[in-house]
Write an enzyme that holds these catalytic residues in place. Structure first.
Site, PDB file in Angstrom:
ATOM      1  N   LYS A 111      52.997  -5.881 -61.077  1.00  9.98           N
ATOM      2  CA  LYS A 111      53.850  -4.714 -61.332  1.00  9.98           C
ATOM      3  C   LYS A 111      55.091  -4.818 -60.459  1.00  9.98           C
ATOM      4  O   LYS A 111      55.006  -4.836 -59.239  1.00  9.98           O
ATOM      5  CB  LYS A 111      53.082  -3.425 -61.019  1.00  9.98           C
ATOM      6  CG  LYS A 111      53.946  -2.161 -61.028  1.00  9.98           C
ATOM      7  CD  LYS A 111      53.131  -0.890 -60.766  1.00  9.98           C
ATOM      8  CE  LYS A 111      54.019   0.342 -60.648  1.00  9.98           C
ATOM      9  NZ  LYS A 111      53.272   1.590 -60.369  1.00  9.98           N
ATOM     10  N   ASP A 128      60.422   3.670 -58.344  1.00 13.74           N
ATOM     11  CA  ASP A 128      59.665   4.586 -59.198  1.00 13.74           C
ATOM     12  C   ASP A 128      59.973   6.035 -58.815  1.00 13.74           C
ATOM     13  O   ASP A 128      59.371   6.596 -57.919  1.00 13.74           O
ATOM     14  CB  ASP A 128      58.161   4.309 -59.056  1.00 13.74           C
ATOM     15  CG  ASP A 128      57.325   5.248 -59.915  1.00 13.74           C
ATOM     16  OD1 ASP A 128      57.892   5.905 -60.814  1.00 13.74           O
ATOM     17  OD2 ASP A 128      56.093   5.309 -59.694  1.00 13.74           O
ATOM     18  N   LYS A 144      58.996  12.708 -59.374  1.00 15.94           N
ATOM     19  CA  LYS A 144      58.195  12.883 -58.161  1.00 15.94           C
ATOM     20  C   LYS A 144      58.879  13.859 -57.213  1.00 15.94           C
ATOM     21  O   LYS A 144      60.100  14.014 -57.264  1.00 15.94           O
ATOM     22  CB  LYS A 144      58.075  11.535 -57.431  1.00 15.94           C
ATOM     23  CG  LYS A 144      57.172  10.521 -58.096  1.00 15.94           C
ATOM     24  CD  LYS A 144      57.100   9.245 -57.266  1.00 15.94           C
ATOM     25  CE  LYS A 144      56.244   8.189 -57.925  1.00 15.94           C
ATOM     26  NZ  LYS A 144      54.826   8.547 -58.046  1.00 15.94           N
ATOM     27  N   ASP A 200      57.331  -0.150 -54.970  1.00 15.43           N
ATOM     28  CA  ASP A 200      56.449  -0.143 -56.142  1.00 15.43           C
ATOM     29  C   ASP A 200      56.467  -1.486 -56.891  1.00 15.43           C
ATOM     30  O   ASP A 200      55.883  -1.610 -57.958  1.00 15.43           O
ATOM     31  CB  ASP A 200      56.855   1.020 -57.069  1.00 15.43           C
ATOM     32  CG  ASP A 200      55.666   1.604 -57.811  1.00 15.43           C
ATOM     33  OD1 ASP A 200      54.520   1.356 -57.394  1.00 15.43           O
ATOM     34  OD2 ASP A 200      55.896   2.305 -58.820  1.00 15.43           O
ATOM     35  N   ASP A 219      55.517   9.198 -65.114  1.00 12.02           N
ATOM     36  CA  ASP A 219      55.232   8.649 -63.784  1.00 12.02           C
ATOM     37  C   ASP A 219      54.017   7.709 -63.808  1.00 12.02           C
ATOM     38  O   ASP A 219      53.739   7.028 -62.831  1.00 12.02           O
ATOM     39  CB  ASP A 219      55.012   9.794 -62.787  1.00 12.02           C
ATOM     40  CG  ASP A 219      55.101   9.341 -61.343  1.00 12.02           C
ATOM     41  OD1 ASP A 219      55.574   8.210 -61.106  1.00 12.02           O
ATOM     42  OD2 ASP A 219      54.696  10.119 -60.455  1.00 12.02           O
ATOM     43  N   GLU A 278      53.826   4.876 -65.106  1.00 16.66           N
ATOM     44  CA  GLU A 278      54.654   3.839 -65.739  1.00 16.66           C
ATOM     45  C   GLU A 278      54.149   2.428 -65.494  1.00 16.66           C
ATOM     46  O   GLU A 278      54.398   1.530 -66.286  1.00 16.66           O
ATOM     47  CB  GLU A 278      56.105   3.980 -65.258  1.00 16.66           C
ATOM     48  CG  GLU A 278      56.452   3.275 -63.936  1.00 16.66           C
ATOM     49  CD  GLU A 278      55.683   3.804 -62.734  1.00 16.66           C
ATOM     50  OE1 GLU A 278      55.171   4.938 -62.787  1.00 16.66           O
ATOM     51  OE2 GLU A 278      55.597   3.082 -61.724  1.00 16.66           O
ATOM     52  N   ARG A 323      51.251   1.112 -65.604  1.00 16.15           N
ATOM     53  CA  ARG A 323      50.320   0.642 -66.643  1.00 16.15           C
ATOM     54  C   ARG A 323      51.051   0.272 -67.928  1.00 16.15           C
ATOM     55  O   ARG A 323      50.593  -0.583 -68.685  1.00 16.15           O
ATOM     56  CB  ARG A 323      49.232   1.716 -66.872  1.00 16.15           C
ATOM     57  CG  ARG A 323      49.763   3.038 -67.337  1.00 16.15           C
ATOM     58  CD  ARG A 323      48.757   4.183 -67.178  1.00 16.15           C
ATOM     59  NE  ARG A 323      48.694   4.668 -65.789  1.00 16.15           N
ATOM     60  CZ  ARG A 323      47.869   5.610 -65.349  1.00 16.15           C
ATOM     61  NH1 ARG A 323      47.015   6.181 -66.184  1.00 16.15           N
ATOM     62  NH2 ARG A 323      47.876   5.987 -64.088  1.00 16.15           N
TER      63      ARG A 323
HETATM   64  N1  BES Z   1      53.594   3.966 -58.096  1.00 24.79           N
HETATM   65  C1  BES Z   1      52.757   5.083 -58.280  1.00 24.79           C
HETATM   66  C2  BES Z   1      51.456   4.987 -57.503  1.00 24.79           C
HETATM   67  C3  BES Z   1      51.541   5.010 -56.007  1.00 24.79           C
HETATM   68  C4  BES Z   1      51.294   6.174 -55.310  1.00 24.79           C
HETATM   69  C5  BES Z   1      51.792   3.872 -55.281  1.00 24.79           C
HETATM   70  C6  BES Z   1      51.332   6.183 -53.941  1.00 24.79           C
HETATM   71  C7  BES Z   1      51.842   3.879 -53.893  1.00 24.79           C
HETATM   72  C8  BES Z   1      51.601   5.044 -53.229  1.00 24.79           C
HETATM   73  C9  BES Z   1      52.403   5.213 -59.755  1.00 24.79           C
HETATM   74  O1  BES Z   1      53.374   4.788 -60.642  1.00 24.79           O
HETATM   75  C10 BES Z   1      52.205   6.665 -60.028  1.00 24.79           C
HETATM   76  O2  BES Z   1      53.146   7.391 -59.910  1.00 24.79           O
HETATM   77  N2  BES Z   1      50.992   7.042 -60.401  1.00 24.79           N
HETATM   78  C11 BES Z   1      50.673   8.389 -60.679  1.00 24.79           C
HETATM   79  C12 BES Z   1      49.825   8.421 -61.923  1.00 24.79           C
HETATM   80  C13 BES Z   1      49.598   9.795 -62.463  1.00 24.79           C
HETATM   81  C14 BES Z   1      50.875  10.365 -63.013  1.00 24.79           C
HETATM   82  C15 BES Z   1      48.542   9.720 -63.522  1.00 24.79           C
HETATM   83  C16 BES Z   1      49.909   8.957 -59.495  1.00 24.79           C
HETATM   84  O3  BES Z   1      49.087   8.238 -58.942  1.00 24.79           O
HETATM   85  O4  BES Z   1      50.165  10.083 -59.115  1.00 24.79           O
HETATM   86 ZN    ZN Z   2      54.677   3.370 -59.966  1.00 23.81          ZN
HETATM   87 MN    MN Z   3      54.793   6.289 -61.103  1.00 21.85          MN
END
Ligand code: BES
Ligand code: ZN
Ligand code: MN
Length: 493
Positions: free
Chosen positions: A257, A262, A269, A280, A339, A341, A343
């Site tokens: 990834k 992000d 966010k 990210d 968010d 994204e 995946r």
């Molecule tokens: N890049 C984030 C995940 C992340 C969170 C990485 C904290 C490092 C530290 C990912 O893209 C994300 O935002 N995931 C969301 C998914 C949710 C919207 C289902 C999350 O984990 O909140």
């Molecule tokens: Zn992310």
């Molecule tokens: Mn995200």
């Protein structure tokens, strides 16, 4: 940056580090003529007061008599390679103000560790713990900078520079991953990143960049849905390493990834802490660095790396929650949260690499979910797999490298949670429960041929807020040591 060198003699070094089992370190010092009689006597009275150590590696004493700094390390019989690496990491802060140090290493009786093994592991420890990212500081005073330039390993048996080559390549790769991950998003856009990766062709890797126009033609629509809100165009980079010419098939495909920033997109966010999302792309940095290490180590394997480089931004052209796109696999996807994204980026890359390269196994690595940070914190990364053998090989490499994994379940009950009412799948499940598992189920849906696959969720491990064993504050490069161990184990299988 610390340079590792080897020699038979280095008595003039101010810093002398002795490594041996138990009290032997001391005898070694005197019989080897490394320390003098008065230092020996002082150290001896100190050592006599120490309890037997249970095992592991331990820095027993730092003894500074103005003439020299002697660091005596006693190593237990159940010492591991990682213990030796961490030992070096602990010693580093004590010696960084001197320009050079000598480590007197010898075979550890009743263990499998030779002087060379000690040099390789402690060398790696010194190289990793001395890493710092300070290219954007213009105001560091020279006297505040670490001065350590060389650590010289002194051993009876001659150690050649080439015996350390693979470790040097590995340390280099970890540093490269950290550098990439520490870069701010304005200095590492997908285009800049792609150009950087292209330069690895110097090492004999084949690098193919797929630009936005070609991505559209090929149908990477999930990946494109992430980048469409940004003015910075996406790239997919494919790195091919062909180290086993006798074999046709690809041993492993690594998928990373590479979200260079992000923001969350329209599902934006909160502003506090959003700066961390420059990291990210850590998973992609691990993939790129792993290919770099494999090429420099000349591993006899065929490896393909694929990384999706995109920026996730909100704008008038960004994907809206509720939009439906058709992925490269043909499956339709309802994007309920922009968010989620990572995946979307990985899904298309997984489909592509499976279809085009038919690898024997696929491993993806990503800072995928905040939920994995809740579950495992900054101690281990999450492992998800459709294959028990691959899963076991990765877990073992995790233990051997010190970059540990914890496996989570993937079952139909979880798979159901990402079924959409109006498309084939949706990109989030309801509520927050089992968020890391449902994310893994989403990725799994984009494999078409049931190739053995594993997903490593390294959110929480990609950077640390305070120094920790071999890792400083900031990007860790977590995953490079792990995957290198995995690949080298695979090579000898
Ligand atoms: N890049 C984030 C995940 C992340 C969170 C990485 C904290 C490092 C530290 C990912 O893209 C994300 O935002 N995931 C969301 C998914 C949710 C919207 C289902 C999350 O984990 O909140
Ligand atoms: Zn992310
Ligand atoms: Mn995200």
């Amino acid at each position: 940056m610390v340079e590792i060198s080897f020699g038979k003699n280095a008595r003039d070094s101010f810093v002398k580090i002795l490594v041996a089992t138990k009290d032997e370190a001391l005898n070694y010092g005197i019989t080897g003529g490394i320390i003098d009689r008065s230092a020996f006597n002082k150290l001896k009275s100190y050592v006599a007061r120490e309890d037997e150590i249970a095992g592991k590696a331990q820095e027993l004493l730092a003894f500074d008599n103005l003439k020299e700094l002697i660091i005596l390390c006693r190593v237990g019989l159940d010492v591991s390679a990682v213990d030796l690496q961490v030992l070096a990491g602990k010693i580093y802060p004590k010696i960084k103000k001197y320009t050079s140090a000598s480590v007197f290493a010898r075979h550890l009786p009743k263990t499998t560790f030779s002087a060379l093994d000690i040099a390789n592991n402690m060398g790696l420890g010194f190289e990793l713990s001395s890493y710092s990212f300070d290219k954007y500081h213009t105001d560091i005073k020279k006297e505040d900078m670490p001065k350590l330039e060389t650590v010289n390993f002194v051993a009876k048996e001659q150690i050649a520079k080439k015996d350390y080559e693979k470790t040097a390549a590995l340390a280099n790769a970890v540093r490269y991953a950290r550098d990439l991950t520490n870069e701010p998003s304005n200095e590492l856009t997908p285009a800049i990143y792609a150009a950087d990766i292209k330069r690895l062709e110097n090492l004999g890797l084949k690098v193919t960049l797929i630009n936005k126009t070609e991505l559209k033609k090929k149908g990477f629509n999930m990946l494109l849905s992430v980048s469409q809100g940004s003015v910075n165009d996406p790239y997919v980079a494919i790195l091919e390493y062909n180290g086993n010419k006798k074999k046709k098939s690809v041993d492993v495909a690594l998928v990373g990834k590479g979200v260079t920033f992000d923001s969350g997109g329209i599902s934006i966010k909160p502003s506090n802490g959003m700066w961390d999302m420059k990291q990210d792309m850590a998973g992609s940095a691990v993939v790129v660095s792993s290919l770099k290490a494999a090429a420099q180590q000349k591993l006899s394997l065929n490896i393909v790396g694929i990384v999706g480089l995109v920026e996730n931004m909100p704008s008038g052209t960004a994907t809206r929650p509720g939009d439906i796109v058709t992925s490269l696999s043909g499956k339709t996807v309802e994007i309920l949260n922009t968010d989620a994204e990572g995946r979307l980026v990985l899904g298309d890359c997984i489909t592509y690499v499976e279809r085009e390269y038919k690898p024997e196994r696929i491993i993806d690595i990503a800072t995928l979910t905040g939920a994995i940070v809740v579950a495992l914190g900054d101690e281990m990364a999450g492992l998800f797999s459709n294959d028990d053998v691959l899963s076991e090989l990765l877990s073992i490499a995790g233990e051997q490298s010190g970059e540990e994994l914890w496996r989570f379940p993937l079952t139909d009950g979880y798979r159901k949670k990402i079924k959409s009412d109006i498309a084939d799948v949706k990109n989030i499940s309801e509520g927050r429960s089992a968020g890391s598992i449902t994310a893994a189920c989403f990725l799994e849906a984009f494999l078409k041929n049931k190739t053995p696959w594993a997903h490593l969720d390294i959110a929480g491990m990609d950077m640390f807020s305070k120094p920790k064993s071999l890792y400083g504050k900031g990007a860790s490069g977590f995953g490079v040591l792990l995957l290198n161990k995995f690949l080298r184990n695979l090579e000898t299988k």
